[in-house]
Structures are given as structure tokens and as C-alpha cells.
Enzyme design. Structure first.
Site: not given
Length: 511
Positions: A336, A339-340
Site C-alpha cells: 500500500c 499507507c507505507d
């Protein structure tokens, strides 16, 4: 918002306190105290107690006793809902409290269990994990859980070698990274800690139709089935399914813009308008056909029986399945970028995959990272031309075609590179980098049904134009099936079609 919160907290029956310990010099002290005092102003059942400390944290107390829930950070952004649900769950309320079967599994966990989750306030997957573990802490007094904001606690994040969020540690051991639902997390805790011996009976339930999967296809199938007056159950890891990982949705006709999280909430809300038995946080693990009956065994041990089953389990991200990938998930291997991606600011990353998702990820990461290397297996990118043009205009992006990933390389703690082979020359080389984002498409979640119905080589369930499979009474809809074009709006239509077909077959005496 305060008026809304006052209404939400109106039903609180216990006394709650935010027990804050914060350094007088902490740069986020004022922000935290303003937030908690604003929340406390919305109910005479909530108060704030502040003590000088070394860092920044607060525990939730119930009638003067610890609930086991702690926040080390300022729960703003996506985590604000986690704060509100922590209060409601402690009071025995909240829509995220699971059904009795799941609650009993949580209560049976051996303890003590100390859980820590590292999050980013911009992460859309983190709240699901935080809220699930907080709920477990309210159900089992031997479980404690603390949320840690990685941005405020950067030294700790580096010391723990966190490279993806949410990262869940159980008594110091990393047990989970990335998106996770209640059932998945509970399963991992059961595997690590074991469960107490219980004498709970095996639950056996009969329905007219069982729908496996709670995404757009499953939800549509459930609503159409319920509207026909049939007794219907939905069995799902989580309502919303893969949709919950989608940040923005702009091609739902008549809905110009929404989010995956909002759509998942809307699906649940719509299903709750009907007498649908929603069995969330479990998976179907075994399927047996006996005459007209289909007997489904779930991960909670229940046996569900019906003459008709609609499979709408969707699809999940494919993995590379090369040496080193599994070992370094959460330590340099990610799925992701939203998100990361922030963990790789100023660093060199690779994106494996040249479709729309891969090129969109590369474009997003190019604004954060010092360099982005795109690796495509084929001899040309598959993404839309407008995305390709945008990618090629970026100065810090390099693209390699005919590149086969052979191995994820690391030093035992984190990723240090990726080994690739040029499919034209057979030359193998190692590219030094800090992170790898895998974006190679989706795989059908058909596992439990592959020995029962016909599937194609990629694992999709083969259906006819009416969503019928090779077994009378079993239907499939959405991304798990062979229907072309994996789109939300198509999955919804297919779910409705499968439900109507099942009803028609019932009227004709086929099921």
C-alpha cells in the site's frame, strides 16, 4: 461535531477518565490536551486528569480502573474514530463489537497479552486494526493494547525496525503488518497464545441462502435475496472487502466521489435495513455438498446449511512468491503506497508492476522518494496512456521492461535490494534500494470452493451468463468469478444477478 458527540455519549453508563502523562515541553502537549478536553466537554461521564511525564501518552480508565487501552500519540485524523470507539466499546457499545461467537473466542485467549500497534495518522488501514485490538482489550481483561503514533515516536519506530503500518507487536514480537480484520488478528493471537479449554457447543444454523463475502457483490446479493423474503446470511472477513483499501472512488455512477471506507459503511447500513444475519470476522474453511444441502464450516467452528450459496469472496493482492518476499513484508516489502509510502521519504524504492495500480503508485511515491524504479515483466507498460505520460515526465523515475523479479534481498533486518533478470538477455543484477512496493494485480479468493466448483487457471470460479457455477445451487459473483472487468459497479450488478438467479432456481425447484 460537539453536538454530535454529545448525542453519541448520551447513553454512557459508566464514568471514564483520560489519564494523561505528558512532558511539559512536549511539542504536541497542547494539541493532545485540547483534543481530550473537547471530547470530555461532550459528556459529564468523561473527565481528564493530567500528570507531568517524560513523553506523551494517556490511558482510558473506567470507574477508576484501567481498561487496558492506551494511546501514545494524538488520536486525530483517521484515529479519532478509534478514540471514540474505545469509549463506547468500554461501555459495551459500538457497531464494531463482534457477535457472540467471536466474543467468546476473544475471552478464551490465554493471557497476559501485551499488544502494541505502530500507526500513521494518514493510514486508512490502521484504524481497523487499532479498533479491533482495542475491542479485544475490553472483552478480555488479560489483554492490553496501546496505539503508538510513529511520527511522534520516531526513535522507537527505528529501534523496532518498523517499515510499514500498521505494525502489531505481541509482547515484543512482530505478528502482523498491514491491513487486517478482526478475525485475522484474532487467529494470529490464538496461534501465539493458545486458548482456554471451553465447552461451547458447535453452532449449526439453517438458511435459504448463504452469501460468502461482504463486498459490493455480496452486499448486493444479500439485499436482493432479503427483499425476496428469504432467510439469508452473509459470512465475511469484513463487510466492504477489498473496497476498504480504496482511498478514492470516482466512477460509481450517480455518486461523483466517495471513499472505500464510506462505501463499506454504506453497504453495512443498507444491509441492516433488512433481516440479514451478518456473520463478520470469519472465513468459510470447508464446503460439503450433500444432496441439495451445502454445508459450510467457518473458522469459528459454526456449521451453516443452505440449499443455495452465492460466492462473492472477491480478490486480494497477488504476491511475487520469490525468496525473501515473505520474510521482509513490513520490513521493506509493502503493498500500500498510500499507507507505507511516508516511511520511504527521501529513499530509493521499486514498484513491481506496470498496470494502472503500479504506475499510480510510482507517481505517488515519486513525490516522496528520492528515486523510484519501475519493474515491468512484459515488454511494455499496461497502464493507461495518460498515466504513462505523467510517469515519464517525472525526473526521479526509471523504468525497466522485461524485468523478472528473482529475489528480495535484505540484511536480516530490512530490505537492501531486489534481484532481477532481464528476460531478453538473461542477465541477472541486483538493484540496491530501500523498499519494494508490489503492484501486480489481484488473485481470486476462491480457495474453499476450488475442490467443489470448476475454476479456471487463475483460480476464478467459472460461471455462465446467470452466475451459475458447475454445481446446481452454487453461484458466484464479482471479482472471484470469470466475469470480465473487475469494477465495483459491475460486482454490484453481478451480485444482484446471482441473487435473482438463485430465487428463480428456487421457484423452479432446482434448489
Amino acid at each position: 461535531m460537539k453536538n454530535q458527540l454529545s448525542g453519541i455519549f448520551a447513553g454512557l453508563t459508566n464514568e471514564y477518565m483520560f489519564d494523561v502523562q505528558v512532558s511539559p515541553e512536549h511539542e504536541n502537549r497542547k494539541e493532545l490536551l485540547e483534543l481530550l478536553n473537547d471530547v470530555a466537554d461532550c459528556s459529564d461521564k468523561i473527565s481528564v486528569q493530567v500528570t507531568d511525564g517524560e513523553g506523551l501518552e494517556f490511558s482510558l480508565l473506567k470507574n477508576g480502573e484501567k481498561t487496558g487501552i492506551k494511546f501514545r500519540g494524538v488520536p486525530n485524523g483517521h484515529e479519532f474514530t478509534s478514540l471514540l470507539l474505545a469509549l463506547l466499546n468500554s461501555d459495551g457499545k459500538g457497531k464494531n463489537i463482534p457477535d457472540e461467537s467471536i466474543c467468546n473466542r476473544v475471552k478464551a485467549l490465554n493471557g497476559p497479552v501485551k499488544l502494541t500497534t505502530y500507526v500513521s495518522l494518514t493510514c486508512t488501514n490502521c484504524p481497523d486494526v487499532v479498533q479491533a485490538l482495542n475491542a479485544m482489550a475490553t472483552l478480555n481483561p488479560e489483554i492490553t493494547h496501546e496505539m503508538v503514533d510513529g511520527a511522534i515516536n520516531q526513535e522507537e519506530v527505528e529501534a523496532m525496525k518498523v517499515q510499514g503500518v500498521p505494525s502489531v507487536f505481541a509482547d515484543g514480537k512482530l505478528i502482523h503488518v498491514g491491513r487486517g480484520d478482526f478475525g485475522e488478528l484474532l487467529g494470529k493471537l490464538e496461534a501465539q497464545y493458545g486458548v482456554k479449554e471451553t465447552d461451547l457447543p458447535v453452532v449449526e444454523k439453517n438458511y435459504d441462502v448463504i452469501i460468502v463475502g461482504g463486498g459490493p457483490a455480496g452486499s448486493a446479493a444479500a439485499i436482493y435475496t432479503a427483499r425476496k423474503g428469504l432467510n439469508v446470511a452473509v459470512v465475511a472477513d469484513r463487510v466492504g472487502g477489498q473496497v476498504k483499501e480504496t482511498v478514492g472512488i470516482e466512477n460509481m455512477i450517480s455518486v461523483p466521489q466517495t471513499t472505500g471506507q464510506q462505501l463499506a459503511l454504506d453497504l453495512m447500513s443498507h444491509m441492516k435495513d433488512y433481516p440479514i444475519d451478518i456473520l463478520e470476522h470469519r472465513r468459510v474453511e470447508n464446503v460439503v455438498v450433500e444432496g441439495r444441502d451445502k454445508i459450510l464450516t467457518t473458522s469459528t467452528g459454526e456449521k451453516l446449511i443452505a440449499p443455495a450459496v452465492i460466492v462473492a469472496t472477491g480478490a486480494s493482492w497477488r504476491r511475487l512468491n520469490v525468496p525473501g518476499e515473505a520474510e521482509y513484508i513490513g520490513r521493506g516489502v509493502a503493498f500500500c503506497p498510500h499507507c507505507d509510502g511516508p516511511f520511504y521519504k527521501g529513499k530509493h524504492v521499486a514498484v513491481v508492476g506496470g498496470g494502472n495500480s503500479g504506475i499510480e503508485a510510482a507517481i505517488d511515491l515519486a513525490g516522496i522518494c528520492s528515486k523510484v524504479t519501475v519493474l515491468e515483466f512484459a515488454d511494455a507498460l499496461k497502464a493507461d496512456q495518460v498515466l504513462q505520460d505523467k510517469l515519464r515526465s517525472l525526473p526521479n523515475v526509471e523504468i525497466f521492461m522485461n524485468s523478472q523479479t528473482m529475489e528480495v534481498v535484505g540484511n536480516g533486518e530490512k530490505v537492501t535490494g531486489i534481484r532481477v533478470k532481464d528476460r531478453q538477455t538473461d542477465e541477472v543484477r541486483t538493484i540496491g534500494l530501500d523498499g519494494i512496493f508490489v503492484q501486480i494485480g489481484l488473485a481470486a479468493n476462491s480457495g474453499a470452493f476450488r475442490e467443489v466448483v470448476d475454476t479456471n487457471r487463475p483460480g476464478e470460479i467459472v460461471i455462465d451468463s446467470h452466475c451459475r457455477t458447475s454445481v446446481p445451487g452454487i453461484y458466484a459473483a464479482g471479482d472471484v468469478s470469470t466475469v470480465p472487468y473487475k469494477q465495483i459497479i459491475i460486482s454490484m450488478g453481478e451480485g444482484a444477478k446471482a441473487a435473482l438467479t438463485a430465487f428463480e432456481d428456487r421457484m423452479r425447484g432446482i434448489v
